[in-house]
Design an enzyme around this catalytic site. Sequence first.
Site, PDB file in Angstrom:
ATOM      1  N   GLU A   1     -14.949 -21.687  26.212  1.00  0.00           N
ATOM      2  CA  GLU A   1     -14.170 -22.515  27.156  1.00  0.00           C
ATOM      3  C   GLU A   1     -13.653 -21.706  28.344  1.00  0.00           C
ATOM      4  OE1 GLU A   1     -11.759 -25.732  25.901  1.00  0.00           O
ATOM      5  OE2 GLU A   1     -12.536 -25.674  23.867  1.00  0.00           O
TER       6      GLU A   1
ATOM      7  N   ARG B   1       0.832  -1.202   0.000  1.00  0.00           N
ATOM      8  CA  ARG B   1       0.000   0.000   0.000  1.00  0.00           C
ATOM      9  C   ARG B   1       0.872   1.259   0.000  1.00  0.00           C
ATOM     10  NH1 ARG B   1      -4.742   2.467  -1.335  1.00  0.00           N
ATOM     11  NH2 ARG B   1      -5.579   3.786   0.345  1.00  0.00           N
TER      12      ARG B   1
ATOM     13  N   GLY C   1      -9.599   2.001   5.606  1.00  0.00           N
ATOM     14  CA  GLY C   1     -10.972   1.769   5.162  1.00  0.00           C
ATOM     15  C   GLY C   1     -11.175   0.407   4.536  1.00  0.00           C
TER      16      GLY C   1
END
Length: 381
Positions: A363, A268, A340
């Site tokens: 559990e 990114r 986002g």
Amino acid sequence: MDFALTPEQRELREMLRSFVAKEVRPHARDWDAEGKFPRDTVQRLAELGILGTMVPEEYGGAGMDMVSYAIAIEEIAKGDGSLGLTVASHHSLCAAYIQAFGSEENKRKYLPELASGRMLGAFALTEPGSGSDALGMRTQAVRKGDAWVINGSKMFVTQGSVAGVYVILALTDKERKKDGVTAFAVPAGTRGLAAGKKLDKLGMRSSDTAELFLEDLEVGGDAVLGQVNSGFRDVLKILDAGRISIAALATGIGLGAMREAIDYAKERVQFGRPVAEFQAIQWTLADMGVELEAAELMTLRAAYLKDRGRPYAQEASMAKLFASEAAMRGTIKAVQVFGGYGYTRDYPVERCMRDAKLCEIGEGTSEVQRIIIARNLIRGG
């Protein structure tokens, strides 16, 4: 202290990493969206021996140790928490209970079927009105000659509508409270045993979870697991080991989300460079890595102690508490790294976040674990 895995454990890890990459990760999103139980994939895991990892070889299992089992659950959960939960509940609760407390007849009847995947196992303890307060159960079993008649209902039963055998806990002497609970092994299809519809859950959506209805369910005396009225104390022993598997499950979910976040951060680009180069993202990943590494070590330590016959209940509770909360924090951070896009179903981190939440509840909730840990610390344990 030796932190090295055995050659067999490393081979198991690599085998499952390859399996998850090819058979699980590409399908996990669709399974989640559809709430679809991946029966074929579960069967392929059975063919690899994973559904009988710790079942002794004489009963058709792989006869591995707890460390190997924890490794298996972690690796599966990295690809899909729901599938990891399916294996964990089948093995740690149902098969383990029958293995630990079943008669030789019951072991030979059920364990080969469970280990092979020809039969899936379910564990029915929780009820609509009793969760953490297990002794608040209302399901009762009344003796009828040499048989027992069971009436009541169970909630949040994993494999509830697909199991071949159920371990069912019921009151057999209400006045004795914790010394008045008995476990029964009941095969699917027994008259009086019926599963309700699958529950529509926040996460772990492809893990089959259903309510169970017991109406004049009659079973023979040979269905009793352990001794009559010993069920509650036996359950506590099973849950101690089960918490190791939930710790491994949580760790796997967290590590899977972290790997997704790292890969995305390297790809990114913002402000002209990959976001992995920004200090804020690096610190986020560092925090995830530290906590999840600690969670893995705590989990394997508890498994190591169990394998050597040493006390491990405290360590199992600590591992379960820390790993589940580390996974929750880690998956939230992973969503943040994605920004986002992390809030959409186009990427797996939102599913990891939803799946991780169950590990703080199932559990024994985080609150229950803190009670157990604190009591042991106060007693000097």
